[in-house]
Design an enzyme around this catalytic site. Structure first.
Site, mmCIF file in Angstrom:
data_model
loop_
_atom_site.group_PDB
_atom_site.id
_atom_site.type_symbol
_atom_site.label_atom_id
_atom_site.label_comp_id
_atom_site.label_asym_id
_atom_site.label_seq_id
_atom_site.Cartn_x
_atom_site.Cartn_y
_atom_site.Cartn_z
ATOM 1 C CB VAL A 326 -10.506 2.731 -7.933
ATOM 2 C CG1 VAL A 326 -10.292 4.214 -7.721
ATOM 3 C CG2 VAL A 326 -10.059 2.320 -9.328
ATOM 4 N N GLY A 327 -9.299 -0.471 -7.237
ATOM 5 C CA GLY A 327 -9.693 -1.867 -7.317
ATOM 6 C C GLY A 327 -8.512 -2.766 -7.559
ATOM 7 C CD GLN A 328 -4.514 -5.920 -5.325
ATOM 8 O OE1 GLN A 328 -4.709 -5.142 -4.402
ATOM 9 N NE2 GLN A 328 -3.437 -6.671 -5.410
ATOM 10 N N GLY A 329 -7.648 -7.188 -8.626
ATOM 11 C CA GLY A 329 -8.105 -8.537 -8.905
ATOM 12 C C GLY A 329 -6.970 -9.377 -9.423
ATOM 13 N N GLY A 330 -7.301 -10.586 -9.925
ATOM 14 C CA GLY A 330 -6.273 -11.459 -10.440
ATOM 15 C C GLY A 330 -5.581 -10.900 -11.668
ATOM 16 N N GLY A 332 -4.786 -7.681 -12.092
ATOM 17 C CA GLY A 332 -3.902 -6.579 -11.747
ATOM 18 C C GLY A 332 -4.612 -5.554 -10.879
ATOM 19 C CB VAL A 334 -8.461 -0.686 -11.391
ATOM 20 C CG1 VAL A 334 -9.109 0.498 -12.116
ATOM 21 C CG2 VAL A 334 -8.683 -1.967 -12.182
ATOM 22 C CE LYS A 348 -8.119 -4.587 -17.294
ATOM 23 N NZ LYS A 348 -9.227 -5.524 -17.585
ATOM 24 C CG ASP A 444 -15.169 -13.482 -17.160
ATOM 25 O OD1 ASP A 444 -15.835 -14.252 -16.438
ATOM 26 O OD2 ASP A 444 -14.166 -12.877 -16.761
#
Length: 630
Positions: A326-330, A332, A334, A348, A444
């Site tokens: 369902v998601g991705q970022g720096g 890792g 999800v 995550k 953040d």
């Protein structure tokens, strides 16, 4: 444990005929030393607390056997006696410690609901007190027709209404709820088991009568001269004087010989009783195992508020072999996961890179102590070798960033909902700053880290960069900048602007508000790469010009103006010029008509006065440098 219980039961059964024989032959002198009417007793045949002075069992002991206010009663199905308190308040007594003069009471039995009885409890007429080392909290009991993420009083709730116990009753989600009553209660008595509160093992003590010296000598306690006539015994309840009595003595050797003969006579009966005892132990053990299975299933289905630890094999099972990304970022990737009974979670999986260890520990440590409607709940975590993962409650509407990227997406929510989202985020940050034992600085705050549930309620997430510090000392020392470019406060880059503090989160929130108003890709600011949207919108607002933002309904313009002014107050370059989150919440809850446009944060070279004014409200910030608390 089961074997021990069986042996204990056999010993008890063995002593029954022996005690009977002792009564026949008249052995022992205990009756001469203590009133036979006041001998200890209990409810049921095993495990129940011993009932003796200063307590008395109603219907078994006369009045002079117990101290006023220490009356206990037995009910047919429970081994625990019932303590009767003034004004029709009662509870089950699970344990009595005569040496420390302490009792443990509980409402775990279905007949008792202590929260319903609390308003009737008169402490001045109460012979027992809460332990002095308890930490007290002002608790509000509220009745709601909708579900909240708050501790629920199961015995006061039904299918149409839910009763909750809340510490901070000012939350806007409670507006539609009815406050029942307030109480100042020991914080330790709350047991948060999947949002159901039970009052279990509540410790009370008594100071009078004082019988500790008797217990220390191995003696029993009672009223003085309690062998007097009935007329004089009534006087004992008035003067309250006590003395120590020897416990009943062991029978003599001659009596033991007679007991052996009595035991031989009842041998067959005793053998039958042994068989019955073994069956009873077996059946009791089987029932306890069945109860444990129910408890384990309950824990598996709903999970505790305290984060649970999972193995990597559990993570693969929960995510169905990482099927639904369902998601991705720096940080890792999800995945959507599923616990039993259709409880969904967001899993995550952290990248195995340098620094993840610190951020992982930081996030678990921080999230484990947070419980607020506007903060994502950490369900569990995985630390299996070099594999690390965090499990959060699943929020189906993704992040706020998705809905403020364009005017079309913002129109799908509407400005009233965007205002509610802004207020919810502010309350979540205020809770982090003021609502926990230690102040939590997020560092953040940005739209990507604001997740929305199925009703578009905002929840703050991603505490990998968070810091803890004392609530009395608000400033932290930092060796490197942390956060996301565009949302980092100026003082994080350069101490020329001031010290890093909770005001750094206020700056990030202000940038988030301005993103909600105009976005970082506003159509009127795309003509030049050097035009900074916050500065552009400030000039328009200060000169009374149209902000150039499309509105759909009456009142939208007022909401946009309020969000813009609050955002500009929050992004003042110097921390001392920014309001606290408590003041920000007050500004957002107001109608906005009294808000004053602040000085330009882009032209000033010196900080504004220490005291700022926002619509008749003042705030003052003098910050002291301290070391961060890891």
């Amino acid at each position: 444990m089961a074997i021990f219980q069986g042996i204990l039961l056999l010993i008890v059964l063995l002593l029954v005929p022996m005690a009977a024989a002792a009564t026949v032959v008249g052995v022992g002198r205990g009756a001469e030393e203590q009133d036979p009417e006041c001998l200890p007793t209990s409810c049921g045949k095993q495990d129940g607390p011993e009932i003796r002075f200063p307590f008395r069992l109603k219907g078994h002991h006369p009045n002079h056997c117990g101290y006023p206010g220490f009356d206990l009663s037995c009910i047919h199905h429970s081994k625990f006696p019932v303590l009767e308190l003034p004004f029709s308040v009662y509870a089950f007594v699970k344990h009595i410690d005569y040496k420390s003069q302490t009792i443990s009471i509980s409402d775990s039995e279905p007949q008792v609901c202590l929260p319903r009885q609390l308003p009737n409890l008169n402490i001045s007429a109460f012979p027992f007190q809460f332990l002095t080392n308890y930490f007290y909290k002002d608790v509000s009991f509220i009745n709601c027709s909708h579900t909240l993420y708050e501790p629920r009083i199961a015995c006061l709730s039904d299918q149409s209404h839910q009763v909750y116990a809340v510490i901070n009753s000012y939350n806007s989600l409670y507006v539609s709820c009815t406050k029942m009553y307030n109480m100042s209660l020991p914080y330790e008595i709350f047991r948060y088991y999947y949002r159901n509160i039970t009052f279990d093992d509540l410790q009370l003590n008594w100071s009078k009568p004082e019988c500790r010296k008797c217990e220390a000598r191995g003696q029993n306690c009672g009223f003085k001269n309690n062998n007097n006539s009935s007329s004089s015994k009534s006087q004992l309840l008035l003067n309250g004087s006590t003395e120590c009595f020897d416990k009943p003595r062991q029978p003599s050797m001659g009596a033991l010989t007679k007991l052996k003969i009595a035991g031989a006579v009842v041998g067959p009966t005793f053998l039958l009783l042994v068989v019955i005892a073994i069956y009873h132990v077996y059946r009791s053990n089987k029932m306890k195992k069945a109860d444990q299975v129910k408890i384990d299933k309950f824990l598996e289905d709903y999970k505790a508020l305290k984060p649970a630890r999972y193995s990597y094999a559990d993570i693969k099972k929960i995510t169905n072999q990482f099927e639904d990304k369902v998601g991705q970022g720096g940080y890792g990737i999800v995945y959507k996961g599923k616990l039993s009974n259709d409880v969904y979670v967001a899993v995550k999986i952290l990248n195995n890179v340098k620094g993840n260890g610190d951020e992982f520990i930081n996030e678990v440590q921080t999230m484990g102590r947070i419980h607020h409607i506007n903060v994502v709940r950490l369900v569990g975590y995985c630390a299996d070798g070099f594999r690390r993962a965090l499990l959060y409650e699943f929020l189906p509407n993704n992040s706020l960033e998705k809905f403020i990227a364009s005017d079309q997406q913002k129109r799908s929510l509407g400005w009233k909902k965007l205002e509610d989202i802004a207020l919810g985020i502010a309350k979540g940050i205020e809770y982090l700053h003021l609502g926990c034992d230690q102040r939590i600085l997020h560092f953040d705050i940005k739209p990507h880290n604001i997740l929305l549930d199925n009703k578009f309620n905002p929840k703050i997430s991603d505490f990998g960069l968070a810091k803890l510090c004392s609530k009395e000392q608000s400033v932290v020392s930092m060796t490197t900048a942390r956060g996301t470019v565009g949302y980092i406060a100026p003082e994080v880059f350069s101490r020329n602007f001031g010290n890093v503090s909770y005001k750094s989160d206020v700056y990030s929130f202000g940038m988030l508000l301005l993103d909600m108003v105009g976005g970082r890709q506003n159509t009127e600011t795309q003509n030049t790469s050097e035009c900074y949207f916050p500065e552009w919108i400030y000039k328009r607002l200060d000169q009374g010009e149209d902000l150039g933002i499309q509105i759909e309904e009456d009142g939208d313009a007022k909401i946009i103006r309020k969000l813009t002014i609050v955002g500009l107050w929050c992004i003042q370059w110097y921390p001392v010029d920014r309001p606290s989150m408590k003041v920000v919440v007050q500004m957002l809850e107001g109608d906005g008509d009294t808000l004053i446009v602040p000085h330009s944060p882009f032209a000033s070279t010196n900080p504004m006065p220490m005291t700022g004014t926002t619509g008749g409200r003042t705030f003052n910030s003098e910050l002291e440098v301290i070391s961060e608390s890891e």
